[in-house]
Design a protein around this motif. Structure first.
Motif, short mmCIF file in Angstrom:
data_model
loop_
_atom_site.label_atom_id
_atom_site.label_comp_id
_atom_site.label_asym_id
_atom_site.label_seq_id
_atom_site.Cartn_x
_atom_site.Cartn_y
_atom_site.Cartn_z
N HIS A 473 0.82 -1.21 0.00
CA HIS A 473 0.00 0.00 0.00
C HIS A 473 0.85 1.27 0.00
N LEU A 474 2.03 1.21 0.63
CA LEU A 474 2.91 2.38 0.61
C LEU A 474 3.50 2.62 -0.78
N VAL A 475 3.81 1.53 -1.46
CA VAL A 475 4.29 1.65 -2.84
C VAL A 475 3.17 2.17 -3.73
N GLU A 476 1.98 1.67 -3.49
CA GLU A 476 0.80 2.13 -4.26
C GLU A 476 0.62 3.64 -4.12
N LYS A 477 0.76 4.11 -2.90
CA LYS A 477 0.60 5.54 -2.63
C LYS A 477 1.68 6.36 -3.34
N ALA A 478 2.94 5.90 -3.23
CA ALA A 478 4.04 6.64 -3.84
C ALA A 478 3.94 6.63 -5.36
N GLN A 481 1.49 9.09 -6.59
CA GLN A 481 1.99 10.47 -6.48
C GLN A 481 3.24 10.71 -7.32
N GLY A 482 3.73 9.64 -8.02
CA GLY A 482 4.88 9.78 -8.89
C GLY A 482 6.17 10.13 -8.17
N ARG A 483 6.37 9.53 -6.99
CA ARG A 483 7.58 9.84 -6.22
C ARG A 483 8.17 8.55 -5.66
N ASN A 484 9.35 8.69 -5.04
CA ASN A 484 9.99 7.57 -4.36
C ASN A 484 9.45 7.44 -2.94
N LEU A 485 9.77 6.35 -2.29
CA LEU A 485 9.37 6.18 -0.90
C LEU A 485 10.17 7.13 -0.01
N THR A 668 10.43 -9.87 -6.20
CA THR A 668 8.96 -9.99 -6.28
C THR A 668 8.25 -8.64 -6.36
N GLN A 669 9.01 -7.54 -6.25
CA GLN A 669 8.37 -6.22 -6.30
C GLN A 669 9.04 -5.38 -7.39
N PRO A 670 8.58 -5.54 -8.63
CA PRO A 670 9.25 -4.93 -9.79
C PRO A 670 9.24 -3.41 -9.79
N GLU A 671 8.37 -2.76 -8.99
CA GLU A 671 8.35 -1.30 -8.95
C GLU A 671 9.60 -0.72 -8.28
N ILE A 672 10.28 -1.55 -7.48
CA ILE A 672 11.48 -1.08 -6.79
C ILE A 672 12.65 -1.14 -7.76
N SER A 673 13.27 0.01 -8.05
CA SER A 673 14.40 0.02 -8.97
C SER A 673 15.73 0.05 -8.23
N GLU A 674 15.78 0.60 -7.03
CA GLU A 674 17.02 0.63 -6.25
C GLU A 674 16.71 0.54 -4.77
N ILE A 675 17.62 -0.10 -4.05
CA ILE A 675 17.57 -0.15 -2.59
C ILE A 675 18.95 0.21 -2.07
N ASP A 676 18.99 1.03 -1.04
CA ASP A 676 20.27 1.42 -0.42
C ASP A 676 20.09 1.35 1.08
N LEU A 677 20.61 0.30 1.71
CA LEU A 677 20.59 0.16 3.16
C LEU A 677 22.01 0.41 3.65
N ASN A 678 22.26 1.63 4.12
CA ASN A 678 23.62 2.01 4.49
C ASN A 678 23.61 3.14 5.52
N PRO A 679 24.09 2.83 6.75
CA PRO A 679 24.68 1.54 7.11
C PRO A 679 23.65 0.58 7.72
N ILE A 694 14.73 3.69 -0.71
CA ILE A 694 14.15 2.83 -1.74
C ILE A 694 13.64 3.71 -2.87
N ILE A 695 14.19 3.46 -4.06
CA ILE A 695 13.81 4.22 -5.25
C ILE A 695 12.84 3.40 -6.08
N LEU A 696 11.76 4.02 -6.51
CA LEU A 696 10.78 3.35 -7.36
C LEU A 696 10.99 3.73 -8.81
N SER A 697 10.61 2.84 -9.72
CA SER A 697 10.78 3.11 -11.14
C SER A 697 10.02 4.35 -11.58
N CYS A 698 8.90 4.64 -10.91
CA CYS A 698 8.10 5.81 -11.27
C CYS A 698 8.69 7.10 -10.71
N GLY A 699 9.61 6.97 -9.73
CA GLY A 699 10.10 8.16 -9.05
C GLY A 699 11.43 8.66 -9.55
N ASN A 700 12.02 7.96 -10.54
CA ASN A 700 13.33 8.36 -11.04
C ASN A 700 13.26 9.65 -11.84
#
Length: 700
Positions: A473-478, A481-485, A668-679, A694-700
């Motif tokens: 649902h959070l991805v759906e919302k983002a 709105q055409g943005r990243n999480l 399993t979640q193709p809308e996610i284009s990048e993840i950065d867990l640091n640190p 977390i970057i979404l394909s729609c938010g780039n």
């Protein structure tokens, strides 16, 4: 129905379109090669005007050939190829086409790209499989079949198969194989040129499934479907050795991400190859020697190598090389050591260090043979590197004749390095005629043994085929709105996927931030929440060790002012408050979607050191715990996690679990284009994700 590749390689008749009387043209050279090599099928030269070429009757067109045509080799200008394809379609019996002609999609010219597309459309209608265009096609020694014109190829039968994206390079690999003390044969060869139809992946899979093939080697510039390559390699019972060239970054679009900037397609290929069991070759020499070793030597039972040398310098070079490989020196048993001392000259250096035996130049052929027998019989030895430069008063062939029977007594690989030179030629030839492979230098011999070991102990992991998960649902919302999480949303998404996160609060005002700090009751960290602030610390968007309401009030106002100054116009949603984490070892986990391999996971040292040391590993998602542990062990971080200089060991098990969960989420979640867990901070027990983007394909 289209013919199989096996039917095409077993063609019993070939029509050469564009046969020529001119020795400077491909149409002449291909015909001459087919005739000179004694191709076992029928050859039909095609030329509109010539009555015969090289003593063979010519036909005006392929339509005039009265007998069946299995394969046509096309050596005419690009503008004529389409008409030839139409004639082949009209015949209805042509199974395959090798289009030597260049001047198609490789030019990038729109009308020539379209011409190649038309070629493919005709071929599909007619059920014709196409090699090329812009290729030299195939070679099959069992039928004395060679559709190309690369020089120096010897059609000697063997068990190695070759696939190449370069005609010249592919021909060179076969030439190098033939240019050995005892020429190395091959089972099949294929060059696919533009890959308009038959691809490198299809050939690799076909050769892997061919009972006459023991190992497949490939020169690869690129692959259209990396995941399919991984499937093929992981499923193969035979080793695949690939020389992958072309090293470039993923592109500027990924540079904002730690993961993207560190990935580079070459690192992704490296990780993917390790994951699916492909043995990667670095040089032409590595490929030549590796194919030679894997096709001809027994499989080793481990990586323990004994070095037997009569020349100290060669021995030292081999030791330096072994130190840089996956090989180790064997541990020689006590009784073997005693027998070696009885056998060798008194000045011999035996097991100094263990597994290294300098027999010295005083050693006789008989002593060499007996020493080889002793170390091969030792259960602690998996392979032997035998090196020498027999002096002028000893015949190299005589030495080889005495040693060869001993090497054949045992089912263990023996790699011989008699340095290149005319005086060594007969000895090396004798070794190789008896199945004992020789190499030009100690370095090449060591690397060949390493390739043999890696091929025998490759561990290919197939990619699990996971269906897409319902959109969160959070991805759906983002997305709407055409943005990243935002970071609080990213943390919640991680938590919902079973990933450990720290407790947090979201505040849109100084008052709310003060309430959160008071509620947590200890030192906290304040972080700006904005889709426009990528690296928060650089923008002044992080304040640490806040201990009271008053400190929070000051920190909140200062942070908002600083971010607004450094990132003018930033869309600031508020702030995130988290408890200050305990000290621990910091690592990074990231994900990018590679153009060839899809979701790809990165692991390495985290915090500020990730960009400095670039000590990272990659694997393709999704993967299991074994793959996750492999990628951790590949980095220096593994040593730190194990505890150094009195530090306690960290919870590697929890890190493995985290990597697996991130890989499944990415897959399993193709809308996610990048993840950065640091640190991510690792403790003696457990871990905590301290920062998540977390970057979404729609938010780039």
């Amino acid at each position: 129905m289209a013919a199989t590749l096996n039917e095409i390689y077993n063609a019993r008749s070939i029509a050469l379109i564009g046969a020529s009387q001119d020795p400077n043209k491909a149409g002449y050279q291909v015909l001459k090669l087919l005739l000179d090599e004694g191709y076992e099928g029928k050859v039909y030269p095609v030329h509109p005007k010539e009555p015969e070429i090289l003593g063979r009757k010519c036909y005006p067109s392929i339509l005039d050939i009265p007998d069946a045509v299995d394969v046509m080799v096309v050596a005419v200008s690009a503008k004529v190829v389409i008409n030839v394809m139409k004639q082949a379609e009209q015949r209805g019996d042509v199974k395959g086409a090798v289009v030597l002609s260049a001047g198609f999609a490789e030019t990038g010219v729109p009308e020539l790209v379209e011409a190649e597309a038309e070629l493919v459309r005709i071929a599909k209608r007619a059920g014709i499989r196409v090699f090329g265009p812009n290729c030299i096609g195939m070679a099959y020694p069992a039928l004395k079949l060679n559709t190309g014109f690369a020089p120096g190829i010897k059609l000697i039968e063997g068990s190695a198969a070759y696939v190449s994206q370069s005609g010249a390079f592919g021909g060179a690999l076969l030439m190098f194989a033939g240019d050995q003390p005892c020429p190395q044969g091959f089972a099949k060869f294929g060059h696919i040129g533009n890959m308009c139809d038959v691809s490198n992946l299809e050939l690799i899979e076909a050769f892997n499934n061919d009972p006459s093939v023991s190992v497949t080697g490939a020169y690869m510039e690129a692959v259209k479907d990396g995941r399919e390559l991984m499937r093929i390699a992981a499923a193969s019972e035979k080793p695949n050795l690939i020389l992958k060239v072309g090293r470039s970054s993923l592109g500027a679009a990924a540079a904002m991400s730690h993961t993207g900037s560190l990935a580079g397609s070459d690192k992704v290929y490296d990780g993917a190859f390790k994951q699916c069991g492909i043995v990667r070759m670095d040089t032409v020499e590595d490929m030549t020697d590796g194919m030679k070793a894997v096709a001809s030597l027994p499989k080793p039972k481990g990586n323990r190598v004994c070095v037997l040398t009569e020349a100290g310098g060669m021995g030292i070079v081999s030791m330096d090389t072994i130190d840089k490989t996956d090989l180790v020196l064997a541990s020689i048993a006590g009784d073997t050591l005693a027998k070696l001392e009885e056998t060798l000259p008194s000045m011999a250096m035996i097991c100094k260090p263990d597994g290294y035996i300098d027999m010295t130049a005083a050693v006789s052929p008989e002593q060499q043979a007996e020493s080889l027998r002793l170390v091969l019989a030792d259960p602690g030895v998996d392979a032997v590197l035998l090196m020498g430069l027999p002096p002028i008063f000893r015949d190299a062939k005589d030495t080889a004749e005495r040693i060869s029977p001993v090497a054949k007594e045992f089912d263990k690989p023996v790699a011989v390095c008699f340095m290149r030179g005319e005086s060594m030629a007969e000895g090396r030839r004798h070794f190789e005629e008896n199945g004992i492979m020789t190499f030009d230098t100690p370095e090449r011999a060591v690397k060949a043994l390493e390739t043999l070991y890696r091929a025998a102990f490759r561990n290919g992991h197939p990619l699990e085929d996971l269906p897409p998960a319902p959109r969160h649902h959070l991805v759906e919302k983002a997305v709407a709105q055409g943005r990243n999480l935002l970071e609080p949303e990213a943390v919640s998404l991680l938590a919902d996927n079973g990933i450990p996160t720290v407790d947090h609060a979201f505040a849109t005002s100084s008052e709310e931030a003060q309430d959160a700090a008071e509620r947590f009751g200890g030192p906290v960290v304040l972080k700006v929440v904005s889709p426009d602030v990528i690296h928060k610390s650089d923008a002044g968007g992080v304040k640490v060790n806040i201990r009271s309401r008053s400190e929070m009030a000051d920190a909140y106002d200062a942070m908002m002012s600083e971010v607004a100054s450094r990132v003018p116009g930033a869309d600031i949603h508020g702030a995130m408050i988290v408890p200050l984490a305990e000290p621990g070892t910091e690592i990074i986990i990231g994900m990018v979607r590679d153009p060839q391999f899809g979701p790809t996971i990165m692991f390495g040292l985290g915090g500020i050191f990730v960009e400095v040391f670039k000590d990272v590993s990659f694997r393709v998602a999704p993967f299991n715990e074994e793959v996750a542990l492999d990628m951790i062990k590949e980095t220096k971080a593994f040593e730190l996690l194990g505890g150094v200089r009195g530090e306690t060991a960290r919870d590697v098990g929890s890190l493995v679990d985290l990597l697996v969960k991130v890989s499944r989420m990415a897959a399993t979640q193709p809308e996610i284009s990048e993840i950065d867990l640091n640190p991510v901070r690792i403790y003696e027990r457990g871990l905590a994700v301290l920062d998540a983007r977390i970057i979404l394909s729609c938010g780039n």
